[in-house]
Design a protein around this motif. Structure first.
Motif, PDB file in Angstrom:
ATOM      1  N   ARG A  19      32.744  40.686  -4.521  1.00  0.00           N
ATOM      2  CA  ARG A  19      33.445  41.192  -5.701  1.00  0.00           C
ATOM      3  C   ARG A  19      34.804  41.800  -5.356  1.00  0.00           C
ATOM      4  O   ARG A  19      35.552  42.186  -6.266  1.00  0.00           O
ATOM      5  CB  ARG A  19      32.567  42.203  -6.432  1.00  0.00           C
ATOM      6  N   PHE A  24      40.466  40.440 -13.930  1.00  0.00           N
ATOM      7  CA  PHE A  24      40.535  41.336 -15.083  1.00  0.00           C
ATOM      8  C   PHE A  24      41.082  40.561 -16.276  1.00  0.00           C
ATOM      9  O   PHE A  24      42.067  39.831 -16.155  1.00  0.00           O
ATOM     10  CB  PHE A  24      41.460  42.501 -14.692  1.00  0.00           C
ATOM     11  N   ARG A  66      36.605  42.092 -15.049  1.00  0.00           N
ATOM     12  CA  ARG A  66      36.555  43.334 -15.824  1.00  0.00           C
ATOM     13  C   ARG A  66      37.072  43.072 -17.246  1.00  0.00           C
ATOM     14  O   ARG A  66      38.056  42.346 -17.435  1.00  0.00           O
ATOM     15  CB  ARG A  66      37.421  44.375 -15.110  1.00  0.00           C
ATOM     16  N   MET A 121      32.102  42.597 -15.852  1.00  0.00           N
ATOM     17  CA  MET A 121      32.195  44.024 -15.516  1.00  0.00           C
ATOM     18  C   MET A 121      32.748  44.693 -16.769  1.00  0.00           C
ATOM     19  O   MET A 121      33.923  44.509 -17.109  1.00  0.00           O
ATOM     20  CB  MET A 121      33.126  44.209 -14.316  1.00  0.00           C
ATOM     21  N   CYS A 168      32.244  50.340 -16.307  1.00  0.00           N
ATOM     22  CA  CYS A 168      33.325  51.289 -16.040  1.00  0.00           C
ATOM     23  C   CYS A 168      33.282  52.401 -17.082  1.00  0.00           C
ATOM     24  O   CYS A 168      33.251  52.125 -18.290  1.00  0.00           O
ATOM     25  CB  CYS A 168      34.682  50.598 -16.118  1.00  0.00           C
ATOM     26  N   SER A 239      37.262  54.365  -9.253  1.00  0.00           N
ATOM     27  CA  SER A 239      38.281  53.329  -9.403  1.00  0.00           C
ATOM     28  C   SER A 239      39.652  53.845  -9.000  1.00  0.00           C
ATOM     29  O   SER A 239      39.998  55.013  -9.242  1.00  0.00           O
ATOM     30  CB  SER A 239      38.327  52.819 -10.850  1.00  0.00           C
ATOM     31  N   HIS A 241      43.898  52.380  -9.045  1.00  0.00           N
ATOM     32  CA  HIS A 241      44.819  51.376  -9.571  1.00  0.00           C
ATOM     33  C   HIS A 241      46.162  51.518  -8.866  1.00  0.00           C
ATOM     34  O   HIS A 241      46.589  52.634  -8.567  1.00  0.00           O
ATOM     35  CB  HIS A 241      45.030  51.549 -11.076  1.00  0.00           C
ATOM     36  N   SER A 288      36.272  51.106  -6.136  1.00  0.00           N
ATOM     37  CA  SER A 288      36.507  49.900  -6.928  1.00  0.00           C
ATOM     38  C   SER A 288      37.997  49.867  -7.245  1.00  0.00           C
ATOM     39  O   SER A 288      38.470  50.633  -8.090  1.00  0.00           O
ATOM     40  CB  SER A 288      35.677  49.929  -8.212  1.00  0.00           C
ATOM     41  N   ASP A 290      40.079  48.381  -9.150  1.00  0.00           N
ATOM     42  CA  ASP A 290      39.911  47.417 -10.232  1.00  0.00           C
ATOM     43  C   ASP A 290      41.157  47.153 -11.073  1.00  0.00           C
ATOM     44  O   ASP A 290      41.064  46.540 -12.133  1.00  0.00           O
ATOM     45  CB  ASP A 290      38.701  47.765 -11.115  1.00  0.00           C
ATOM     46  N   GLU A 291      42.312  47.588 -10.599  1.00  0.00           N
ATOM     47  CA  GLU A 291      43.595  47.076 -11.090  1.00  0.00           C
ATOM     48  C   GLU A 291      44.592  47.091  -9.948  1.00  0.00           C
ATOM     49  O   GLU A 291      44.843  48.147  -9.358  1.00  0.00           O
ATOM     50  CB  GLU A 291      44.148  47.906 -12.260  1.00  0.00           C
ATOM     51  N   VAL A 347      34.951  46.573  -4.379  1.00  0.00           N
ATOM     52  CA  VAL A 347      35.279  45.779  -5.564  1.00  0.00           C
ATOM     53  C   VAL A 347      36.786  45.807  -5.744  1.00  0.00           C
ATOM     54  O   VAL A 347      37.433  46.837  -5.530  1.00  0.00           O
ATOM     55  CB  VAL A 347      34.588  46.347  -6.818  1.00  0.00           C
ATOM     56  N   CYS A 349      39.938  44.064  -8.474  1.00  0.00           N
ATOM     57  CA  CYS A 349      40.239  43.251  -9.657  1.00  0.00           C
ATOM     58  C   CYS A 349      41.739  43.002  -9.726  1.00  0.00           C
ATOM     59  O   CYS A 349      42.515  43.922 -10.020  1.00  0.00           O
ATOM     60  CB  CYS A 349      39.756  43.934 -10.933  1.00  0.00           C
TER      61      CYS A 349
END
Length: 502
Positions: A19, A24, A66, A121, A168, A239, A241, A288, A290-291, A347, A349
């Motif tokens: 992952r 996203f 996501r 996600m 999330c 998370s 970013h 994570s 995730d951005e 993770v 993204c």
């Protein structure tokens, strides 16, 4: 110029969670409408999803996506996106100053995810809403039946639950741009109670709590310390970013920004360890990320819409960066950083997947096409799964105002779980000089080159488009393997992937 290094079989970093190569999709710009969803497109399937886009996502082998935001989720009512489409309300999206038809909701996205071969996600709204809508959404999505929300799902045509495992708890709740921004204490308390309620439904789900939106936030890294103090034993990930821009015409400084990324990860990893010790906890929390992506090309063009000058358009063209060859090198360095930090970053993204700062672009009614950055993402996703390795490298470098030494060569190494191949992902940041790499491979046995691809020799401003793929991989050359020693010339300003099989 020369660089020497050692890669030893005993010096593993971590197993890589697949992952790490996620992405996203947000209800933003054309990511959904004329991105993944265009019912009148010649390739549209029975659900209105563009098959040409699905084919490109399948080629990337994206493990998780996501959804539905992003800033969008902080004022989103998930109930607006279920039931008959002709009865769904049109809402004004405050995050991106657009109107939302809600023609795509959880049912449509879930069908798309299945067709694209990816897992969902999901994010819950902890901005304008909170705990109650989160537990209702979870019940709607994951409960088999016999309750209000699960039976509502069944009445909408989906008998079986989707069984989504990763959730999330809001998005970027530290950001003043966020609907429902909170202090660290306000958010930490809300996230803890929401996590408690969601785990009361299902203890096996994985929960992601919001960390700092960027390392430039004035509350960083105290935000993470406070939020984890509330939630450490209730969540699985925090998370982070980060977006990468180019402030001036300075390629060296631009490509050195992953030094800041590495420091960001290391700092939050330290906060996690500190909190674990403080709690006397046996539990591990991971990152994570995730951005992440390059984002600066489109910002001037987007100002009119984002400042309200264009009214409330539906699915306007927003954040449509057209990536160049220079961005290939940046994305390669970012992914290399994640691979080298795979012990704590589980993770990732890429934000986002289609049209909005994305590797895949579409023309409404026309073709889908690959941006320049599609290729380093493709190679990492396809060949970067397995075990990551430490690499001791002696390489010339340079200094910036935020990093004392940035190596010209940026390298990560992964041994595949699938076929045992050893893959090297290499970026040469030097603008004019090739670098001769000499690498000792200890404990890996006899190897041979089974794939060698490079992206090199382009003008830094070169881009792709719907009618041209001027920046794409070609076969590399010059790699030699003798007695567990690899030598290879790495061209200036190049991305290179070398795979060594048995």
């Amino acid at each position: 110029m020369q660089a020497t290094g050692t890669l030893h079989r005993d010096f593993q970093i971590s197993k890589i969670d697949p992952r790490l190569y996620g992405s996203f999709i947000e209800h933003l710009g054309r990511a959904v409408y004329t991105g993944i969803y265009e019912p009148d497109h010649p390739t549209a399937d029975e659900n209105g999803m563009r098959q040409d886009v699905i084919d490109l996502v399948r080629e990337l082998d994206v493990p998780i996506v996501r959804y539905p935001g992003g800033n969008f989720v902080s004022a989103y009512n998930w109930e607006d996106g279920v039931g008959p489409k002709d009865q769904r309300p049109v809402r004004l999206d405050l995050a991106w100053h657009s109107s939302e038809s809600n023609h795509v909701g959880i049912h449509e996205f879930a069908d798309w995810a299945k067709a694209a071969g990816t897992e969902m996600m999901l994010a819950v709204n902890l901005g304008s809403r909170g705990l109650d809508q989160a537990r209702a959404f979870l019940e709607y999505v994951n409960h088999p039946g016999g309750s209000y929300w699960s039976d509502l799902r069944r009445s909408h045509g989906r008998e079986e639950p989707w069984g989504v495992k990763m959730w999330c708890l809001g998005n970027e709740m530290d950001g003043p741009w966020q609907i429902g921004q909170k202090t660290a204490d306000e958010y930490g308390r809300l996230a803890f109670e929401t996590a408690k309620a969601m785990r009361a439904f299902d203890k096996s789900i994985e929960l992601v709590v919001c960390g700092s939106s960027t390392p430039r936030m004035p509350t960083y890294p105290a935000w993470e310390a406070t939020v984890l103090d509330y939630t450490y034993d209730s969540v699985d990930y925090i998370s982070l970013h980060m977006y990468f821009d180019k402030q001036q015409d300075d390629t060296a400084t631009y490509l050195a920004q992953t030094a800041r990324l590495d420091d960001y990860i290391a700092t939050i990893a330290a906060v996690i360890r500190m909190t674990k010790a403080k709690k006397r906890s046996a539990k591990d929390v991971y990152i994570s990320f995730d951005e992440w992506n390059v984002w600066y090309h489109s910002k001037e063009a987007d100002k009119k819409i984002l400042e309200g000058g264009g009214g409330w358009p539906h699915a306007p063209a927003l954040l449509e960066d057209i990536y160049n060859f220079e961005d290939v090198l940046q994305v390669g360095c970012i992914i290399n950083t994640f691979i080298r930090r795979a012990d704590v970053v589980k993770v990732g993204c890429l934000a986002q997947l289609v049209n909005v700062i994305a590797p895949i672009m579409t023309v409404p009614g026309g073709p889908a096409w690959k941006q320049t950055t599609y290729y380093p993402y493709l190679f990492a996703s396809r060949y970067g799964r397995g075990t990551s390795y430490q690499l001791a490298l002696d390489c010339p470098g340079y200094a910036t105002d935020f990093a004392a030494k940035v190596d010209y060569l940026d390298i990560s190494a992964v041994e595949s779980d699938a076929d045992g191949a050893l893959t090297l992902f290499i970026v040469n940041r030097h603008e004019t000089e090739a670098i001769d790499l000499a690498l000792s491979l200890q404990g890996f046995g006899d190897r041979k080159v089974i794939m060698d691809k490079e992206i090199a020799g382009h003008d830094l401003a070169a881009v792709n488009g719907p009618d041209r793929q001027s920046v794409q991989p070609r076969d590399g050359s010059g790699v030699k393997l003798e007695r567990e020693r690899l030598s290879a010339p790495i061209a200036p300003l190049s991305y290179r992937m070398i795979r060594l099989g048995k």
